[in-house]
Structures are given as C-alpha cells and as structure tokens.
Scaffold this motif. Structure first.
Motif, short mmCIF file in Angstrom:
data_model
loop_
_atom_site.label_atom_id
_atom_site.label_comp_id
_atom_site.label_asym_id
_atom_site.label_seq_id
_atom_site.Cartn_x
_atom_site.Cartn_y
_atom_site.Cartn_z
N PRO A 3 45.26 8.85 141.72
CA PRO A 3 43.96 9.49 141.92
C PRO A 3 43.05 9.29 140.71
O PRO A 3 43.50 8.90 139.64
N LYS A 4 41.78 9.56 140.93
CA LYS A 4 40.81 9.42 139.85
C LYS A 4 41.07 10.45 138.75
O LYS A 4 41.81 11.42 138.95
N ALA A 5 40.43 10.24 137.64
CA ALA A 5 40.76 10.99 136.42
C ALA A 5 40.34 12.46 136.48
O ALA A 5 39.50 12.86 137.26
N GLY A 28 43.27 20.85 131.15
CA GLY A 28 43.11 19.53 131.75
C GLY A 28 44.41 18.73 131.77
O GLY A 28 44.72 18.05 132.74
N ARG A 29 45.19 18.84 130.68
CA ARG A 29 46.44 18.10 130.60
C ARG A 29 47.39 18.50 131.74
O ARG A 29 48.00 17.66 132.40
N GLU A 30 47.46 19.81 131.96
CA GLU A 30 48.32 20.33 133.02
C GLU A 30 47.91 19.75 134.39
O GLU A 30 48.75 19.30 135.16
N LEU A 31 46.61 19.76 134.64
CA LEU A 31 46.10 19.28 135.92
C LEU A 31 46.33 17.77 136.06
O LEU A 31 46.77 17.29 137.10
N ALA A 32 46.06 17.04 134.98
CA ALA A 32 46.21 15.58 135.04
C ALA A 32 47.67 15.21 135.27
O ALA A 32 47.98 14.29 136.03
N ARG A 35 48.61 15.77 138.84
CA ARG A 35 48.02 14.76 139.72
C ARG A 35 48.49 13.35 139.37
O ARG A 35 48.15 12.40 140.07
N GLY A 36 49.22 13.23 138.28
CA GLY A 36 49.68 11.92 137.85
C GLY A 36 48.53 11.01 137.48
O GLY A 36 48.47 9.84 137.86
N THR A 37 47.58 11.56 136.74
CA THR A 37 46.42 10.74 136.41
C THR A 37 46.02 10.95 134.96
O THR A 37 46.66 11.67 134.20
N GLU A 38 44.94 10.29 134.59
CA GLU A 38 44.49 10.26 133.21
C GLU A 38 43.62 11.47 132.89
O GLU A 38 42.86 11.93 133.73
N ARG A 63 41.93 9.54 126.99
CA ARG A 63 40.72 8.75 126.75
C ARG A 63 39.60 9.68 126.31
O ARG A 63 39.55 10.83 126.75
N VAL A 64 38.75 9.16 125.41
CA VAL A 64 37.56 9.91 125.03
C VAL A 64 36.35 9.06 125.37
O VAL A 64 36.31 7.87 125.06
N LEU A 65 35.40 9.69 126.05
CA LEU A 65 34.18 8.99 126.41
C LEU A 65 33.04 9.69 125.69
O LEU A 65 32.71 10.84 125.98
N HIS A 66 32.50 8.99 124.68
CA HIS A 66 31.49 9.62 123.84
C HIS A 66 30.11 9.06 124.15
O HIS A 66 29.83 7.88 123.91
N ALA A 67 29.27 9.91 124.74
CA ALA A 67 27.87 9.52 124.94
C ALA A 67 27.14 9.83 123.64
O ALA A 67 27.12 10.97 123.20
#
Lengths: 332, 475, 266
Positions: A3-5, A28-32, A35-38, A63-67
C-alpha cells in the motif's frame, strides 16, 4: 504491491524539528508497520540541515520529504496549504497525520477541503482496522465524556490530527538509515496574501500544553496576587501554571493558560489542581492527565472524583508547605 | 426568666452512656475536640464560638424525643443545627451541651402529586428537594439563595427568604405541617396537608422562624407549585440610587406583573464585585443597579412580562436594560450580585453582613441613613439585596488598615446607630437571617418591649428549663 | 463593507451535569444556544463595524434545523443586521467537510464578503475544522486562533496565538478568521436589541436554493463515518486526606511528596 505510504506532518521552529513530530513518529511507525509500508515525514521549512532532518530518520522514519523555501520558514497558511496539497496530489499517501497544534489544526482542514479527504480532529487513538486496512481514528468529544471512533472508508488520504502529549515521543535509534528528499516548491505555490509583521514570545515561561507538570489555579486563590504561590510550586517542579476559566476571566492569568472546554486541553504527567472545583468544562481539558492531585477546601468538590490524591484544606497553608517540601526532597 | 438564670449541667459519663445506648456509639461525638470543633460556629463572621460537649445524630423522631427527655431531665442545653450556613450565630452552642446533627434524618418521605405537597425530614439539603421535584414539573418556591448548602430544617427554623421572595414569599408560606419534639420531649404534630386551617392557635407558624428555641423538627410538609418553564433576567442600570429605588414600587404596582426577584446593588457593591470578577460590563455612569427576574409558564408570556417591566425601568430613568435569556448570560449578571460579599472579603476579611428590612418606599431613606453612618465612622458600608422586599444587606466592612481589636470596638456602635436609624423609618433588624445571638442585644434595644415580654412568656411556658438553644433571640 | 459571521447552535453546556457514577454528561432537555465561542466572533464583527468609517453590514450564517432561527435572533439582538439559515433535510448528518462545502456555497450565493469570522470551534463537536475548510473552498487566507483583529487599509491586521507566543500578521484583501475567546468580551443583549430582533426576517435557504447536490452534502456525502461511540471513565478512587489543621496538613503534604517520588516526578 504494497500500500501507499503513511505520512506524518512534522513541524519545525527556527530550523529545529519540534518535539511533537517525534510523537507523530510513534503513531506513524505503528501504522506503517501494520500496513507493511513506508513511513515518511513531510516537513516544511527553510533549508533545514541534514543533521536536523536525520533526527526524524533516527527516530523511525524511512523517508523525509523536506519542502524548502524562505517563505516556509514560519507557518503561513497559504504556502503551507498549497505545498502540502501539491505533495499529496503528486505522491498519493494512504494516511496523513499531523499534530493538533495551531499549525496542524489550521493546515489540515485547508488541505482536506479541496482534496475531499476525510479529516478527524484531535485524535487520541489511531489503529488499523484488521479486515479493511482502514484507519480507525478515536477522539474525545463532548468535553471528553464521549469517545468516538471514526473512519474514512472511501476517500484517500485518510487524515487526522493527533492530540499532543497523547503518546510518547519515539526514541532515537542509532544507525537507522533512510532517504532525505529535498523539494523546492515552484513560486506559484509560495504566494501569500498574509504577511508576518511581528512576533511576541509567550509571557509565561513555559507553554502549558508542552509542560510535564501543570499547576492549575482556580477561583480559590481569591485574588491575582496569590497566583505567585502557584508559580513557586510550578517552579520547583519545572512546570507551568494553568488556570480555570474563572481565574482567566478575572484577569489573574492570561488566556493561553486556560485549561478546559473554552481553553486548552492538556495531558501532562502531573496535574495539580489548586482551588479548582472541577466544573464539567474544566475537567474536559485535563481529565486525561496521568496523575492528578487536587487541593481544595471543599471536600465535596467534583475535582476530587478525578484525583489520585485530594487534600481537603486551605491552599494558602498547603501550597507553601508543599513547595518547601518538594524543594527539600529534590535537594536530598 | 432567661437563659442566664438557668444553670446547666455538664454532660456526665452516665448520660453519655445513656445517649450512646439510645443512638448507637457511632452516632455520638464526645471527648473529641477536633471533631466537635466544626459544630462550634456558623457562617456569621467574627462571632462567639464554643464547642459543644456532645454531638448527637438521631435517626428518627422517637430517638430524638427520648434524647430531649434526657436533656430536659439533666438540664443539658440542646441546639439543633442544619448545615451551619446560618448568618446569625443561631446554631452556636453558647452553653455547650448537645448539638443535634440531622445528617441521618435526611430523607424525602413522600411526594404527593394529588395534594401538591412534599414531606421531608429536616436534614434534607434544600436543593435536593427541587431536584427530586423537577421530573414531576413541580417546585418548592420557598428556597433561599444558599440553597445548595443549607437544609430545609434550618430554613424553616429561620424562616429563610431569598431572591425569589418578591413573587413567591418566604419559607413560611410553604410550610403546611410540622412534626416536632417539644422542649420537654413530647412528640407534637402541627398542621397537615391542609390549604386552610383555623382549628386552634396557629402554633405551626409560631414554630416557623423560632430559631430552635421552642423545639426541634422531625418532619416537614411543604406546599408545591407548578415549575415555571421560562425565566428571564434583566439588569437595569440607573444613574442614582433614588431613581433605581423609586422604580421598584412602580414595577410592583403599576405594570400588573409581579416579578420573581428584584435585587438592588448600590455603586459600591456592584463596582467592587465587577472589579473582583473582571466584569467589563459598561456601567461606569451607573449609580445603582436593579436585577429583575420574571418567570412564567411559557416563553411568550415571559417575553411580554419583561417587555413591560423593562419599559417601566426605562421610563423611570434606567440608562440601559440588559436582557439575559440564556443560562450563560443569566449567570453572568447574577454572579455580580452573588459575588458582592466575596469581593469585599478580598478587600478586607472582616465584615458584618447585616440584613435590615424596611418598607419598600423607605429604601431611599435607609440608604441615606446608611451612608451617613458610613461617613461618620469612615467605614465602607455597601448596600445590596432584595429591593422588592425592602430587605437590604448593608454590610460594614473593616477598613484594611484597622486592627481587628479596633474594629471590634467600633462595630457595635455602628450597628446600634444603624438599627436605631432603621427602626425610626419603620424598619427592623433582620429580614431573613434571624437574630440568633449575633443581633440579640440590638433587638432588645429597638424592639417593642411588649413584644419582647410576650416572646419570653411563650418561651417560659414551652421550655420551663430553658434547654432549647439557650442564649438566642433574647436573654 | 460586509462581514459574515458563522454561528452554530449547540446544547447549552451549563445545563449539563456530570453523572458521578458513570462520568457521563446528563443533558437535561438542554436548550440550544449560540456556540459560546461564536459569541466572541460576533463581538469582533460588532467592534469592527463600530470602528469602521464606511457602512458595514453584518450577516450571521448558520446551518441547522428550523429551530436554529432562535440563535440567529439572539445574534440579531446583539446588533447583527441579518440572519441566514441553511436548513434542509438533505444537510442532515453532514460532517465537517460537507458542512464547510455547504456553507461555502451559501457564501458564494450571498456574495463574497470582506471578512468571514467564526469561533475557534464548537463546544459540542470540538473539531475546529469547519472554518478553515470553508476558507479553503472559498480560496480565502485562513487566520486561526486569532486573539485580536482590526481593519487596516486594504485588509486586516490580526494577532494569532501560536504554541510559544503571539504573531501579528497583515492580510491583503478578504480573509477568514477563527477567533479565540480572548479576542473580545461579548456584550449582553439589550431590551431594545431584543425587540428589534423579533421584527426581523430570517432568510432560510435549502439545498436547491444553494445549488448543492446530495452528492456533496449530508450524511451519505460525508467522507468520514462514525464507527462507534463509547464512554470512557476518568473517575479515580481518590485518596482524600483531611488537611484542615497544621498537623493534618503536614501529614497530607508528606503523602503527596511520597507519591511524587514513587512516580519519579521528583
């Protein structure tokens, strides 16, 4: 295909990652994992250092996405909304959670609207529903007297804001690796009709929602000068001073100190309610605190029903005594 | 004969044993100063206090009658106590002896919808009565402003009044029957579920307001009314006290509507209260306020009523009339009135809450007299209270720079001046708080001697040994 | 100048009591009132109007059952010029997304104002999402947690509360602001205001009037679903210690210090 992240909206102040972001990582870690996702942290700011961004990975992000842009240095609604929205449209995360802070509670609804995403406010529990994989979002309502579990079966991303201090920050694990992506938003996303012209730091030294210990001032203090007694106790406990509505309405403490239905919700490790009777409205703002101690001269005050220990007596005697004894206990 | 001439006996260990056998050891407090101390005082400020020798918690009328017989035999004073929220020192055991705690006699015995009555034991908290009645659409209208703490037994003994007395009258109007124990220990039943009753002397109403000196109650029958479904409060600002007060008789007589409450606050009272509450209501130009409540069977009716009364106030010179028809707004204006005493306590911890009552038309004269005394002694005396009843809580407040000793020297002079001035304009010492021991010397100074004599004779006839709450109302 | 204030009718929370045994709210036929936080928004609008050099019209907009006209009248008694109620069975069960969408449609019908004000959140749902989401639908800048707002040339100056302090911002052109209770102290209605408000008309608009389809409003269109509701209990067995006299006080305070040590709080 996995599934998506799962995304979290991390926050920064003056280029430093705000602690509340690490609480979001715990969630978030628990949820990811389920769901077996990132797990990806999105963070908006002005060119944060790699070291700073790495802390998000150290604590559990993949992953970190920095705007990054000068316009994103401070929280301005329009650039924040537009940038976050553009990222979601581009990458289609399955879940996005943010903190129920002034930033999170403003940006998330502004983003959920145009995306037609479901959004649940101020959650204290997040889980994955076993058979569907949907996000179950549990939140207090009606002043904390009712808990509602909500889901968004059809729309994506599933969005929620999470009450600060409702979970522990994720610990740092050395040697964790992950990817840091920097993104320079195009100019049209950074336009703002709002300008920041001035900033005044809070009067009280510590904000009540961030404090581990809150000493709350109620009507029993009789006048504003007496609040000093509560400050002294808060000081020896490295805590902050909160207030009931009554105490704020009478001008003894500023509004940001108000706990309750028309003020803030706090859940510190220790909440000492002094001269606070415990109206339904006040209880709504503090009843989830870990340990509650009440000091009140009225032995029938409702606050006692929520306290672990209740002292029925005169606060003007008890408060200085407690302050002195805690100071002494810390010394030894 | 008076209480000073009676000699009382200390409670012997034999008597303690007898009472303990009668009530059970757990219902007696004896030889325990710490637990007896709370029974030494009421809410009257700076009054004489004394621990009782023994506190007894009877469980029913029969136990109570036996206890009184023992006390009468042994010449032990007996003082009945409700919640201890009285404001006259009425429940203070001046001569020691036994204080009766009604904590066990606190049951609502019957709600009789066919006769519109409720039968209760004296220890019932007054607010519980209306909570129990609400589901039936009924209410007991005689309750005072302290309803959340006080007990019905105390209310009847003091003939308590309160904020709603203008329309509904005071406690006595709702007392239809009393079962009691006389000072010599007989069980007596007075009145009943009767709307009218002239079968003999009206001893029932003699007992109402008797401050516990003629016996103790074991059961009370109260009259009920249909619960009003709508209620609105108005806060009316006036430039002067005279204008505000002059509006009251007009409201009462010319509009054809009887308001539920008409409360008055002078500038000193509301300004201190507003400052204490940080209430920013624009009232800088106001010299006095009236707080008026109307209630009724439906919203339309109440809307009409407040329109009429509001217009009357404006015509009488009110500079503004605020209307509160939500709980939040009602609370906002009532708290100004309720916080007056508390606000002055912050200004100075010592104050003497008085309870003068004058004919409604004499309120301006009363206010002028109080101001004169205030100026003479250099002591603030805020005036607030139940204008619709002519009942004012004129409250001398100790100047913070004075010593307590000085205050205690001067206060009796202030009070004596005040009571004499009030008597001169046809008023009296207490509208709703009672005489107790706090005001007895003033009563003796201003009351009709014939009235004092008649009271003493009644007391002697009913209580030959003077054991019932000695030292109260008169010596 | 035109200001729209969003108001919601909520059960009067003061009319509720806590059931001590279950820890739940008992609502005693609670009457409906203006959401208390919305009163501060109304007051901000009235203050702006009073300070404005130009003519200023204040409209209160609410969505709810026909009985919600009562809260609009309450607003008009305070000095609001007009009341508009969105009322239609089709709206029932709307979540914050649908509510914001529907309200935004109404604002477009009424004409985009210079300022939209709303309370920080409603005391019943407590989401605080409707205002900001609506701002997004209308493409207005959203200023939340506002503790002060005033008109300046070409727009607005507002102070907003952040976690660690107050920030002042200036906004060009129209905006949507969600105000805190400290933004202004609500006034009380006057007798004159009450009487004026009774005579005023309230516009009632349906889904059809707004041109909002059933796909965009009401329970079915709402992205979120309530799965279950349960009652948590926060009641604790309190260790009540008498502390009236000095000896008791000392003992009680020692007990507290002991507990704090046990819990590692000191």
């Amino acid at each position: 295909m996995s599934p998506k992240a799962v995304w979290i909206l991390a926050e920064q102040r003056e280029g430093k990652v705000a602690d509340v972001s690490y609480e979001l990582i715990t969630r978030g870690r628990e949820l990811a994992d389920q769901r077996g996702t990132e797990l990806c942290a999105v963070i908006l700011g002005d060119n944060l250092s790699d070291a700073e961004l790495q802390t998000l990975i150290d604590r559990g992000c993949d992953r970190v996405l920095h705007a990054s842009a000068p316009e994103l240095r401070h929280f301005l609604p329009e650039p924040y909304d537009k940038c976050l929205q553009a990222l979601i449209v581009k990458e289609q995360p399955e879940i996005l959670i943010a903190a129920a802070t002034s930033t999170g509670r403003t940006v998330m609804p502004c983003v959920a609207g145009p995306l037609r995403a479901g959004l649940t406010a101020d959650c204290t529990g997040l889980q994955i529903e076993a058979d569907t994989g949907n996000l179950l979002q549990t939140r207090p309502a009606a002043g904390g007297n009712i808990m509602a579990t909500i889901k968004t079966p059809e729309r994506r991303p599933q969005m929620a804001t999470v009450r600060p201090h409702s979970t522990r920050p994720a610990p740092s694990i050395s040697g964790r690796t992950g990817r840091i992506d920097r993104w320079q938003p195009p100019a049209d996303l950074l336009k703002s009709r709002v300008r920041r012209v001035d900033y005044t730091p809070a009067v009280e030294t510590q904000a009540i929602q961030d404090a581990d210990v809150v000493v709350a001032v109620g009507r029993g203090f009789k006048k504003g000068d007496n609040v000093e007694l509560a400050r002294k106790l808060a000081n020896v406990l490295d805590g902050a001073v909160g207030a009931s509505r009554e105490a704020v309405d009478r001008g003894w403490l500023p509004y940001p100190a108000q706990v309750g239905l028309s003020g803030k919700t706090v859940s510190p490790k220790l909440y000492i309610a002094v001269g606070v009777s415990g109206t339904v409205q006040h209880l709504a703002g503090m009843q989830t605190s870990e340990t509650i101690i009440a000091i009140n001269s009225d032995s029938e005050a409702p606050i006692f029903n929520y306290a672990e220990i209740g002292l029925c007596g005169d606060l003007f005697t008890l408060l200085p005594m407690l302050t002195a004894k805690i100071a002494a206990a810390k010394q030894s | 004969m008076n209480s000073a001439t009676h000699s009382y006996q200390p409670i012997s260990t034999n008597v303690v044993k007898e009472l303990s056998d009668l009530l059970g050891a757990s219902n007696i407090i004896f030889n325990d100063p710490e637990r007896l101390e709370p029974f030494s005082r009421d809410e009257a400020a700076d009054c004489e206090t004394r621990n009782p020798e023994l506190v007894a918690r009877p469980g029913n009328a029969e136990e109570l009658a036996q206890l009184v017989r023992v006390a009468n035999r042994e010449r032990i004073p007996v003082t009945a106590r409700g919640a201890g929220s009285g404001l006259s020192g009425g429940a203070v055991p001046l001569f020691g002896g036994i204080v009766l705690d009604f904590g066990r006699m606190n049951r609502i015995l019957e709600i009789d919808r066919a006769n519109l009555t409720i039968t209760v034991e004296p220890g019932v908290i007054t607010s519980e009565i209306n909570e129990a009645l609400r589901p039936y659409g009924l209410f007991y209208a005689g309750y005072p402003m302290s309803l959340e703490t006080c007990t019905i037994g105390g209310n009847v003994a003091e003939n308590a009044g309160g904020g709603k007395a203008v329309k509904y009258g005071v406690t006595g109007r709702y007392v239809l029957g009393i079962d009691m124990v006389s000072p010599t220990g007989e069980l007596v039943s007075l009145g009943g579920k009767l709307v009218k009753d002239v079968s003999g002397l009206n001893l029932l109403q003699l007992m109402v307001g008797s401050e516990g000196i003629l016996g103790v109650f074991t059961k009370i029958i109260l009259k009920l009314l249909p619960l009003p479904k709508a209620s609105v409060d108005m806060l009316c600002l006036f430039k002067t006290i005279d204008e505000a007060v002059a509006a009251v008789p007009k409201i009462m007589t010319e509009g054809g509507i009887i308001p539920t409450a008409v409360e008055f606050m002078d500038r000193l009272s509301f300004a201190t209260s507003c400052e204490y509450l940080n209430e920013s209501l624009p009232c800088a130009d106001a010299g006095a306020m009236l707080l008026i409540t109307v209630d009724g069977a439906d919203e339309k009716q109440v809307e009409h009523d407040y329109d009429v009364i509001g217009e009357q106030c404006l015509a009488a010179g009110a500079t503004n009339v605020y209307v509160a028809d939500t709980h939040v707004n009602s609370e906002r204006i009532w708290r100004i009135r309720r916080a007056v005493a508390e606000a002055f306590k912050v200004f100075s911890p010592h104050q003497s809450l008085e309870d003068i009552v004058v004919p409604i038309a004499a309120i301006p004269a009363a206010s002028a007299a109080v101001n004169e005394i205030s100026a003479k002694y250099g002591v603030k005396i805020p005036c607030y209270g139940h204008a619709g009843d002519g009942n004012l809580h004129a409250t001398p407040v100790m100047p913070p720079e004075w010593t307590f000793e000085h205050w205690h020297g001067v206060l009796p002079e202030i009070l004596m001046d005040m009571y004499k001035a009030i008597a001169k304009i046809g008023g009296h010492i207490s509208g709703e708080h009672g005489i107790g021991h706090k005001r007895k010397k003033y009563l003796a100074a201003v009351a009709d001697p014939g009235f004092m004599l008649m009271m003493r004779n009644i007391k002697t006839a009913l209580d030959p040994n003077g054991i019932m709450n000695p030292g109260k109302i008169f010596d | 100048m035109k200001i729209i204030v969003l108001i919601k009718q909520v059960p009067e929370s003061q009319a509720t009591r806590m059931d001590e045994t279950t820890g739940t709210l008992i609502r005693e036929a609670a009457s409906s009132v203006i959401n208390p936080l919305d009163l501060h928004a109304i007051e901000c609008a009235l203050l702006i109007k009073e300070a404005a050099k130009e003519k200023c019209e204040i409209v209160c907009l609410s969505m709810g059952p026909p009985a919600a006209t009562k809260v609009l009248r309450e607003a008009m008694a305070l000095g609001v010029d007009h009341g508009v109620l969105l009322s239609d069975r089709a709206f029932a069960g709307s979540d914050t997304w649908c509510t914001a969408f529907t309200l935004a449609a109404a604002v477009r019908k009424l004409g985009l104002p210079d300022l939209i004000l709303c309370g920080e959140r409603a005391t019943d749902g407590e989401t605080g999402q409707t205002g900001p989401a609506m701002g997004a639908f209308l493409d207005l800048p959203v200023i939340s947690f506002v503790s002060h707002i005033e008109q300046i040339a070409g727009g607005w100056r507002a102070r907003r509360m952040l976690e660690d302090g107050y920030e002042t911002v200036e906004i060009d052109g129209p905006a949507l602001a969600c105000v805190l209770k400290e933004a202004a102290v609500p006034r009380l209605p006057t007798l004159q205001g009450k009487r004026l408000s009774r005579a005023k008309d309230i516009d009632i608009m349906s889904a059809q009037d707004l041109g909002v389809s059933q796909d965009d409003t009401g329970l079915k269109a709402s992205p979120t679903r309530v799965v279950k509701i349960f009652r948590p209990s926060h009641l604790k067995k309190c260790e009540k210690l008498p502390a009236m006299d000095p000896a008791q006080a000392e003992k009680a305070v020692d007990r507290v210090v002991c507990l704090l040590k046990e819990k590692g709080l000191i």
